[in-house]
Structures are given as C-alpha cells and as structure tokens.
Design a protein around this motif. Structure first.
Motif, PDB file in Angstrom:
ATOM      1  N   PRO A   1       0.806  -1.227   0.000  1.00  0.00           N
ATOM      2  CA  PRO A   1       0.000   0.000   0.000  1.00  0.00           C
ATOM      3  C   PRO A   1       0.841   1.280   0.000  1.00  0.00           C
ATOM      4  O   PRO A   1       0.339   2.349  -0.293  1.00  0.00           O
ATOM      5  CB  PRO A   1      -0.802  -0.091   1.307  1.00  0.00           C
ATOM      6  CG  PRO A   1      -0.674  -1.485   1.782  1.00  0.00           C
ATOM      7  CD  PRO A   1       0.573  -2.033   1.190  1.00  0.00           C
ATOM      8  N   LYS A   2       2.124   1.168   0.292  1.00  0.00           N
ATOM      9  CA  LYS A   2       2.997   2.343   0.351  1.00  0.00           C
ATOM     10  C   LYS A   2       3.563   2.724  -1.013  1.00  0.00           C
ATOM     11  O   LYS A   2       4.181   3.774  -1.148  1.00  0.00           O
ATOM     12  CB  LYS A   2       4.143   2.091   1.335  1.00  0.00           C
ATOM     13  CG  LYS A   2       3.655   1.885   2.754  1.00  0.00           C
ATOM     14  CD  LYS A   2       4.794   1.567   3.681  1.00  0.00           C
ATOM     15  CE  LYS A   2       4.263   1.284   5.081  1.00  0.00           C
ATOM     16  NZ  LYS A   2       5.329   0.915   6.005  1.00  0.00           N
ATOM     17  N   LEU A   3       3.358   1.863  -2.018  1.00  0.00           N
ATOM     18  CA  LEU A   3       3.869   2.181  -3.351  1.00  0.00           C
ATOM     19  C   LEU A   3       3.137   3.393  -3.916  1.00  0.00           C
ATOM     20  O   LEU A   3       1.918   3.394  -4.034  1.00  0.00           O
ATOM     21  CB  LEU A   3       3.677   0.993  -4.294  1.00  0.00           C
ATOM     22  CG  LEU A   3       4.597  -0.198  -4.109  1.00  0.00           C
ATOM     23  CD1 LEU A   3       4.200  -1.324  -5.056  1.00  0.00           C
ATOM     24  CD2 LEU A   3       6.041   0.184  -4.313  1.00  0.00           C
ATOM     25  N   GLN A   4       3.895   4.417  -4.225  1.00  0.00           N
ATOM     26  CA  GLN A   4       3.344   5.619  -4.830  1.00  0.00           C
ATOM     27  C   GLN A   4       3.824   5.704  -6.271  1.00  0.00           C
ATOM     28  O   GLN A   4       4.636   4.897  -6.715  1.00  0.00           O
ATOM     29  CB  GLN A   4       3.783   6.845  -4.041  1.00  0.00           C
ATOM     30  CG  GLN A   4       3.267   6.851  -2.623  1.00  0.00           C
ATOM     31  CD  GLN A   4       3.696   8.093  -1.865  1.00  0.00           C
ATOM     32  OE1 GLN A   4       4.171   9.064  -2.441  1.00  0.00           O
ATOM     33  NE2 GLN A   4       3.508   8.066  -0.562  1.00  0.00           N
ATOM     34  N   GLN A   5       3.318   6.684  -6.989  1.00  0.00           N
ATOM     35  CA  GLN A   5       3.731   6.887  -8.374  1.00  0.00           C
ATOM     36  C   GLN A   5       5.255   6.930  -8.457  1.00  0.00           C
ATOM     37  O   GLN A   5       5.891   7.681  -7.736  1.00  0.00           O
ATOM     38  CB  GLN A   5       3.136   8.197  -8.900  1.00  0.00           C
ATOM     39  CG  GLN A   5       3.425   8.482 -10.338  1.00  0.00           C
ATOM     40  CD  GLN A   5       2.604   7.617 -11.275  1.00  0.00           C
ATOM     41  OE1 GLN A   5       1.599   7.061 -10.891  1.00  0.00           O
ATOM     42  NE2 GLN A   5       3.050   7.512 -12.501  1.00  0.00           N
ATOM     43  N   GLY A   6       5.827   6.087  -9.304  1.00  0.00           N
ATOM     44  CA  GLY A   6       7.268   6.068  -9.498  1.00  0.00           C
ATOM     45  C   GLY A   6       8.020   5.134  -8.563  1.00  0.00           C
ATOM     46  O   GLY A   6       9.215   4.943  -8.724  1.00  0.00           O
ATOM     47  N   ASP A   7       7.337   4.543  -7.589  1.00  0.00           N
ATOM     48  CA  ASP A   7       7.987   3.641  -6.633  1.00  0.00           C
ATOM     49  C   ASP A   7       7.910   2.189  -7.103  1.00  0.00           C
ATOM     50  O   ASP A   7       7.011   1.813  -7.849  1.00  0.00           O
ATOM     51  CB  ASP A   7       7.316   3.705  -5.260  1.00  0.00           C
ATOM     52  CG  ASP A   7       7.517   5.034  -4.553  1.00  0.00           C
ATOM     53  OD1 ASP A   7       8.372   5.828  -4.987  1.00  0.00           O
ATOM     54  OD2 ASP A   7       6.805   5.277  -3.566  1.00  0.00           O
TER      55      ASP A   7
ATOM     56  N   LEU B   1      -0.172  -5.869 -10.192  1.00  0.00           N
ATOM     57  CA  LEU B   1       1.243  -5.517 -10.099  1.00  0.00           C
ATOM     58  C   LEU B   1       2.072  -6.410 -11.009  1.00  0.00           C
ATOM     59  O   LEU B   1       1.778  -7.593 -11.171  1.00  0.00           O
ATOM     60  CB  LEU B   1       1.728  -5.652  -8.652  1.00  0.00           C
ATOM     61  CG  LEU B   1       1.024  -4.747  -7.647  1.00  0.00           C
ATOM     62  CD1 LEU B   1       1.406  -5.119  -6.226  1.00  0.00           C
ATOM     63  CD2 LEU B   1       1.337  -3.289  -7.914  1.00  0.00           C
ATOM     64  N   ASN B   2       3.083  -5.832 -11.597  1.00  0.00           N
ATOM     65  CA  ASN B   2       4.040  -6.591 -12.384  1.00  0.00           C
ATOM     66  C   ASN B   2       5.206  -6.976 -11.491  1.00  0.00           C
ATOM     67  O   ASN B   2       5.509  -6.275 -10.517  1.00  0.00           O
ATOM     68  CB  ASN B   2       4.561  -5.769 -13.553  1.00  0.00           C
ATOM     69  CG  ASN B   2       3.545  -5.602 -14.641  1.00  0.00           C
ATOM     70  OD1 ASN B   2       2.577  -6.349 -14.730  1.00  0.00           O
ATOM     71  ND2 ASN B   2       3.750  -4.611 -15.484  1.00  0.00           N
TER      72      ASN B   2
ATOM     73  N   SER C   1       1.520  -1.963 -12.587  1.00  0.00           N
ATOM     74  CA  SER C   1       1.457  -2.087 -14.047  1.00  0.00           C
ATOM     75  C   SER C   1       0.959  -0.816 -14.736  1.00  0.00           C
ATOM     76  O   SER C   1       1.246  -0.598 -15.908  1.00  0.00           O
ATOM     77  CB  SER C   1       0.590  -3.274 -14.449  1.00  0.00           C
ATOM     78  OG  SER C   1      -0.711  -3.130 -13.929  1.00  0.00           O
ATOM     79  N   SER C   2       0.230   0.039 -14.032  1.00  0.00           N
ATOM     80  CA  SER C   2      -0.277   1.272 -14.638  1.00  0.00           C
ATOM     81  C   SER C   2       0.659   2.468 -14.424  1.00  0.00           C
ATOM     82  O   SER C   2       0.359   3.569 -14.859  1.00  0.00           O
ATOM     83  CB  SER C   2      -1.664   1.603 -14.077  1.00  0.00           C
ATOM     84  OG  SER C   2      -1.567   1.873 -12.694  1.00  0.00           O
ATOM     85  N   ASP C   3       1.788   2.242 -13.777  1.00  0.00           N
ATOM     86  CA  ASP C   3       2.745   3.301 -13.473  1.00  0.00           C
ATOM     87  C   ASP C   3       3.887   3.253 -14.489  1.00  0.00           C
ATOM     88  O   ASP C   3       4.819   2.468 -14.356  1.00  0.00           O
ATOM     89  CB  ASP C   3       3.264   3.111 -12.042  1.00  0.00           C
ATOM     90  CG  ASP C   3       4.236   4.187 -11.604  1.00  0.00           C
ATOM     91  OD1 ASP C   3       4.666   5.003 -12.439  1.00  0.00           O
ATOM     92  OD2 ASP C   3       4.573   4.196 -10.408  1.00  0.00           O
ATOM     93  N   THR C   4       3.797   4.099 -15.514  1.00  0.00           N
ATOM     94  CA  THR C   4       4.803   4.061 -16.579  1.00  0.00           C
ATOM     95  C   THR C   4       6.183   4.481 -16.081  1.00  0.00           C
ATOM     96  O   THR C   4       7.195   4.008 -16.607  1.00  0.00           O
ATOM     97  CB  THR C   4       4.380   4.938 -17.767  1.00  0.00           C
ATOM     98  OG1 THR C   4       4.151   6.272 -17.302  1.00  0.00           O
ATOM     99  CG2 THR C   4       3.125   4.408 -18.425  1.00  0.00           C
TER     100      THR C   4
ATOM    101  N   ALA D   1       7.617   1.460 -14.221  1.00  0.00           N
ATOM    102  CA  ALA D   1       7.810   0.412 -15.223  1.00  0.00           C
ATOM    103  C   ALA D   1       9.065   0.694 -16.044  1.00  0.00           C
ATOM    104  O   ALA D   1       9.870  -0.211 -16.293  1.00  0.00           O
ATOM    105  CB  ALA D   1       6.595   0.296 -16.123  1.00  0.00           C
ATOM    106  N   SER D   2       9.251   1.934 -16.433  1.00  0.00           N
ATOM    107  CA  SER D   2      10.421   2.313 -17.216  1.00  0.00           C
ATOM    108  C   SER D   2      11.703   2.090 -16.412  1.00  0.00           C
ATOM    109  O   SER D   2      12.684   1.551 -16.934  1.00  0.00           O
ATOM    110  CB  SER D   2      10.295   3.776 -17.627  1.00  0.00           C
ATOM    111  OG  SER D   2      11.451   4.204 -18.298  1.00  0.00           O
ATOM    112  N   THR D   3      11.705   2.502 -15.166  1.00  0.00           N
ATOM    113  CA  THR D   3      12.882   2.313 -14.316  1.00  0.00           C
ATOM    114  C   THR D   3      13.179   0.838 -14.111  1.00  0.00           C
ATOM    115  O   THR D   3      14.336   0.409 -14.217  1.00  0.00           O
ATOM    116  CB  THR D   3      12.686   3.005 -12.952  1.00  0.00           C
ATOM    117  OG1 THR D   3      12.451   4.395 -13.172  1.00  0.00           O
ATOM    118  CG2 THR D   3      13.897   2.820 -12.062  1.00  0.00           C
ATOM    119  N   CYS D   4      12.160   0.050 -13.834  1.00  0.00           N
ATOM    120  CA  CYS D   4      12.365  -1.382 -13.613  1.00  0.00           C
ATOM    121  C   CYS D   4      12.869  -2.062 -14.877  1.00  0.00           C
ATOM    122  O   CYS D   4      13.766  -2.920 -14.808  1.00  0.00           O
ATOM    123  CB  CYS D   4      11.086  -2.040 -13.102  1.00  0.00           C
ATOM    124  SG  CYS D   4      10.696  -1.564 -11.407  1.00  0.00           S
ATOM    125  N   GLN D   5      12.329  -1.695 -16.025  1.00  0.00           N
ATOM    126  CA  GLN D   5      12.810  -2.274 -17.277  1.00  0.00           C
ATOM    127  C   GLN D   5      14.264  -1.905 -17.510  1.00  0.00           C
ATOM    128  O   GLN D   5      15.049  -2.729 -17.994  1.00  0.00           O
ATOM    129  CB  GLN D   5      11.932  -1.844 -18.454  1.00  0.00           C
ATOM    130  CG  GLN D   5      10.525  -2.396 -18.409  1.00  0.00           C
ATOM    131  CD  GLN D   5      10.488  -3.915 -18.347  1.00  0.00           C
ATOM    132  OE1 GLN D   5      11.261  -4.592 -19.006  1.00  0.00           O
ATOM    133  NE2 GLN D   5       9.591  -4.454 -17.549  1.00  0.00           N
TER     134      GLN D   5
END
Length: 102
Positions: free
Chosen positions: A25-31, A53-54, A87-90, A93-97
């Motif tokens: 629940p602590k995951l925010q945009q970009g986290d 979540l991915n 999965s909806s946080d681009t 997602a970009s950082t993880c990729q």
C-alpha cells in the motif's frame, strides 16, 4: 521516485510475505519494490497478479556484471532479486525495465 528495498533473505515463512504485503500500500507513483530473497517466492505471484502488479524475479547468479555494479552489495544469503511495480505506473515500469536491462 524511489525503490523500497527489502532484504528478506534471512527470514523464514511467513515473514517475507508479511513484509511485502506491508509495503504494497505504500507504493506511490514512481515507486517499486526491490526484494532480496533466499528462495523464489512462488506463492506471492498470484497475489501480485490479482493486485495488478508486475514483477520480475531473477536468480542472483544470473545477474550481469552491470546489474551487480548498479545494485551494489548483494545480501549474503540472497539467491533471488525481485522487482515489483504497478502495471499502470509508466515511470516505475520504465525504471524497472532499465534495471532489468530490457
């Protein structure tokens, strides 16, 4: 934008699961979550999928030299490195990729 890093490599069930569930629940945009574990947490996959979540799990032995340099010190008992992101946080997602070398 930040990694929430958890070293779960010294914990026995169900403590790794509990620690991950506390952080979701602590995951925010970009986290994203960056996890170190001593086994592949297969029971976690269905929960992450249900939550939209991915995730990506890599054996530490399969990490490239570049990834190891980027990640820094690997906990001694860690056998797996995991990333979890929305999965909806681009942004995350970009950082993880990028971290995955994709």
């Amino acid at each position: 934008m930040a990694a929430i890093e958890l070293d779960l490599s010294e914990l026995e069930p169900p403590h790794p699961w509990e620690r991950v569930v506390e952080q979701l629940p602590k995951l925010q945009q970009g986290d994203w979550l960056q996890l170190w574990h001593h086994r592949e947490p297969i029971p976690l996959w269905s929960l992450l999928k249900r939550l939209g979540l991915n995730y990506h799990c890599i054996p530490v032995s399969a990490l490239s030299v570049e990834q190891l340099q980027q990640l820094g010190a690997v906990p001694p008992r860690a056998q797996y490195w995991l990333l979890v992101w929305n999965s909806s946080d681009t942004e995350s997602a970009s950082t993880c990729q990028w971290l995955l070398g994709s």
